[in-house]
Design an enzyme around this catalytic site. Sequence first.
Site, PDB file in Angstrom:
ATOM      1  CG  HIS A 196      -1.985   1.047   1.169  1.00 28.14           C
ATOM      2  ND1 HIS A 196      -2.106   2.011   2.137  1.00 28.14           N
ATOM      3  CD2 HIS A 196      -2.954   1.304   0.260  1.00 28.14           C
ATOM      4  CE1 HIS A 196      -3.110   2.809   1.826  1.00 28.14           C
ATOM      5  NE2 HIS A 196      -3.653   2.405   0.697  1.00 28.14           N
ATOM      6  CG  HIS A 200      -1.253   5.545  -1.623  1.00 29.00           C
ATOM      7  ND1 HIS A 200      -2.224   6.364  -2.154  1.00 29.00           N
ATOM      8  CD2 HIS A 200      -1.906   4.479  -1.116  1.00 29.00           C
ATOM      9  CE1 HIS A 200      -3.415   5.819  -1.960  1.00 29.00           C
ATOM     10  NE2 HIS A 200      -3.259   4.667  -1.326  1.00 29.00           N
ATOM     11  CG  HIS A 225      -7.752   1.764  -2.776  1.00 25.16           C
ATOM     12  ND1 HIS A 225      -6.984   2.438  -3.698  1.00 25.16           N
ATOM     13  CD2 HIS A 225      -7.112   1.916  -1.585  1.00 25.16           C
ATOM     14  CE1 HIS A 225      -5.931   2.993  -3.093  1.00 25.16           C
ATOM     15  NE2 HIS A 225      -5.983   2.683  -1.811  1.00 25.16           N
ATOM     16  CD  GLU A 337      -5.906   9.279  -4.976  1.00 28.86           C
ATOM     17  OE1 GLU A 337      -5.930   9.370  -6.206  1.00 28.86           O
ATOM     18  OE2 GLU A 337      -4.915   8.910  -4.345  1.00 28.86           O
ATOM     19  CG  HIS A 352      -9.761   8.463  -0.467  1.00 28.10           C
ATOM     20  ND1 HIS A 352      -8.475   8.902  -0.692  1.00 28.10           N
ATOM     21  CD2 HIS A 352      -9.642   7.273   0.170  1.00 28.10           C
ATOM     22  CE1 HIS A 352      -7.622   8.010  -0.222  1.00 28.10           C
ATOM     23  NE2 HIS A 352      -8.304   7.004   0.304  1.00 28.10           N
ATOM     24  CG  HIS A 356      -7.325   8.134   4.485  1.00 30.96           C
ATOM     25  ND1 HIS A 356      -6.574   7.082   4.940  1.00 30.96           N
ATOM     26  CD2 HIS A 356      -7.924   7.689   3.358  1.00 30.96           C
ATOM     27  CE1 HIS A 356      -6.702   6.054   4.105  1.00 30.96           C
ATOM     28  NE2 HIS A 356      -7.522   6.397   3.133  1.00 30.96           N
ATOM     29  CG  HIS A 392     -10.535   2.554   1.048  1.00 28.99           C
ATOM     30  ND1 HIS A 392     -10.325   3.040  -0.216  1.00 28.99           N
ATOM     31  CD2 HIS A 392      -9.649   3.203   1.848  1.00 28.99           C
ATOM     32  CE1 HIS A 392      -9.348   3.932  -0.200  1.00 28.99           C
ATOM     33  NE2 HIS A 392      -8.909   4.049   1.048  1.00 28.99           N
TER      34      HIS A 392
HETATM   35 CU1  CUO Z   1      -4.882   3.710  -0.289  1.00 29.55          CU
HETATM   36 CU2  CUO Z   1      -7.342   5.408   1.254  1.00 29.55          CU
HETATM   37  O1  CUO Z   1      -5.577   4.591   1.428  1.00 29.55           O
HETATM   38  O2  CUO Z   1      -6.184   5.173  -0.380  1.00 29.55           O
END
Ligand code: CUO
Length: 668
Positions: A196, A200, A225, A337, A352, A356, A392
């Site tokens: 992960h 990113h 995701h 996102e 998104h 977080h 998610h």
């Molecule tokens: Cu991979 Cu929310 O963590 O995008």
Amino acid sequence: RPQEPAFMPKGDQKKAFAVPPEYLSEKYKPIGNQVTSRFGEEASERIPVSRITPPPLGEILELPRDSNFSLFIPKHRRLAGRLIDIFLGVRNVDDLLSVAVYARDRVNAYLFNYALSVALLHRADTQDLDVPSIIHSFPDKYLDSKVFAKAREDATVVPEGSRLPIEVPKDYTASDLEAEHRLAYFREDIGLNLHHWHWHLVYPFEAARSIVAKDRRGELFYYMHQQVIARYNFERLSNGMKRVTRFLDWDAPIDEAYFPKLDSLVASRAWPARVSNQRLQNVNREADGIKLDVDDMKRWRDRIYDAIQSGMARDRSGRQIPLTENEGIDILGNMVESSILSVDRDFYGDLHNTGHILISYIHDPDHRHLESFSTIGDSATAMRDPIFYRWHAFIDDLFQRFKGTLPRYSENQLNNPGVTVQSVNVDVQGGQQNVLQTFWQQSDVDLSRGMDFQPRGSVFVRFTHLQHRAFTYKINVQSNQPREGTCRIFLAPKTDERGNPWLLRDQRLMFIELDKFKVVLKQGQNTITRNSIDSSVTIPFERTYRDLDTSRPQGGEQLSQFNFCGCGWPDNLLIPKGTPEGLPCQLFVMISNIEGDRINQDASGQCNDADSYCGIKDKLYPDRRSMGYPFDRVPRDGVDTLEQFLTSNMRVQDVSIQFQNRTFKPRN
Ligand code: CUO
């Protein structure tokens, strides 16, 4: 505290950089000689660092060295962007080394590591340089904090060679009183969290446009995701739990608690926990430059729903942007996102990412306790927390609503006339045909590069993770002429959490991709064999974990794009856990028509073996179809079940996943 030089020359840890004395930070200048020899005392060779006029670091220094760092925080992102620009802007590798060495002792270590990694990944002249894996630079983000005191003790007291691996218990973050703890082996899997983080790192949502605007990155955000949620649900069903529920009511208390038991060695603080029944609150933290309301998210959500329903988004100038069958999902991915490619980031907001952030500050929304964000606020640690999956699942549902508006695939579109898949079987190493086998496996990882202690030397940690026996697909295919095709392999549980057969419109969301590869068929009978280790979804265990500086084969596999190569689902989690009795599953195989699949490009080279979730570095996504094809859309009218969905180029085989509750010692 990580105190490695900027990046180690490959192949030999006994080299050190000769740091020009004027590069030392102010506090070390008076004792310059002692400090520079401190890192070089065991070195057999000194690498000269050229003297250049160091660039002003300015605002970058505003993030204290002992702070945590997160790309979800706009200010941190801005600082990272500045440092990346500095690293990208220097003329050559010598100057880069020089600037990196200069910055290393001044800049926050996480920020430094991130910016340098991005720069090395994107500079043309650094394609053959290695960056140590983040598990080696920052093991504190991946391992029970108790390990580090023990490691330090061992390093001081026990001579190298006599040190035994320090065992991390499999269950250290909670007890079985907490039902969600049954999934800890998945959420806290080191390889999963490394994947992960790498994903990113490769697909940042904010940086120079040349870095962000990768082929279909919005769609890949959705698909990678989506597969995380499908795989998580598969694990839930394996553990007698129902599918994850979407986090929909943002005013309601959050049932899920999480106590990460991680300490940040850089920030010298424990990562904050979340108790049960916390509620989202507006976040106003001046120090982080964040002011966000829960209502902001609600407005953005409603505008995104409007766009989905009308099939039209609007851009900054008010122009209508159609969410088309092929590109709509990419536009939506960037919008949700969100990334800088969003058609209108003011109007559709930052849904998104804000989720977080708000969840990560739930324990201290106005900074009165001077606490930092929790694990969901950092892509390296986010997947540990059960709420990640609820968030998610909500995000994925947005995308699925959009997919629900698209035309269904017709039988003609799905079929590949002249191709018949006659049988599919799985040969499992040392086991029964069509019975996949899982178990616990222990592995060791060396922590010494991420810790500063004397005397140096390896300190191994032994952790336990899910593993499966290697297996081979055997697929018999009849073709009426020589041709190419794409073999697509997916797996889903055979029944839902109540043991009832699925409707395909639900089961399609449970299919996890296992592999995708090109096949060349001759006229007549063909047998395709393919090993599980070659999956287009995974990277091998060694690549997830290895310390590149010591194990790099000379002239062999080039790890130039290591940080890209580090992206890939960990092989040890390719197959979900299953059950002791054997979880009934359906293995789906399709040979699709190459005419609709093919991308004309030369994709040979490096880091092209985990392309399903990660793409290929500097190349187009290697499959022209919508990601997740053929399960990315609602089935055509009249098709309720998987069996009704099948055309002759598809086949389903019943398999099961049998979990053996036994722990195997490390392989070497
Ligand atoms: Cu991979 Cu929310 O963590 O995008």
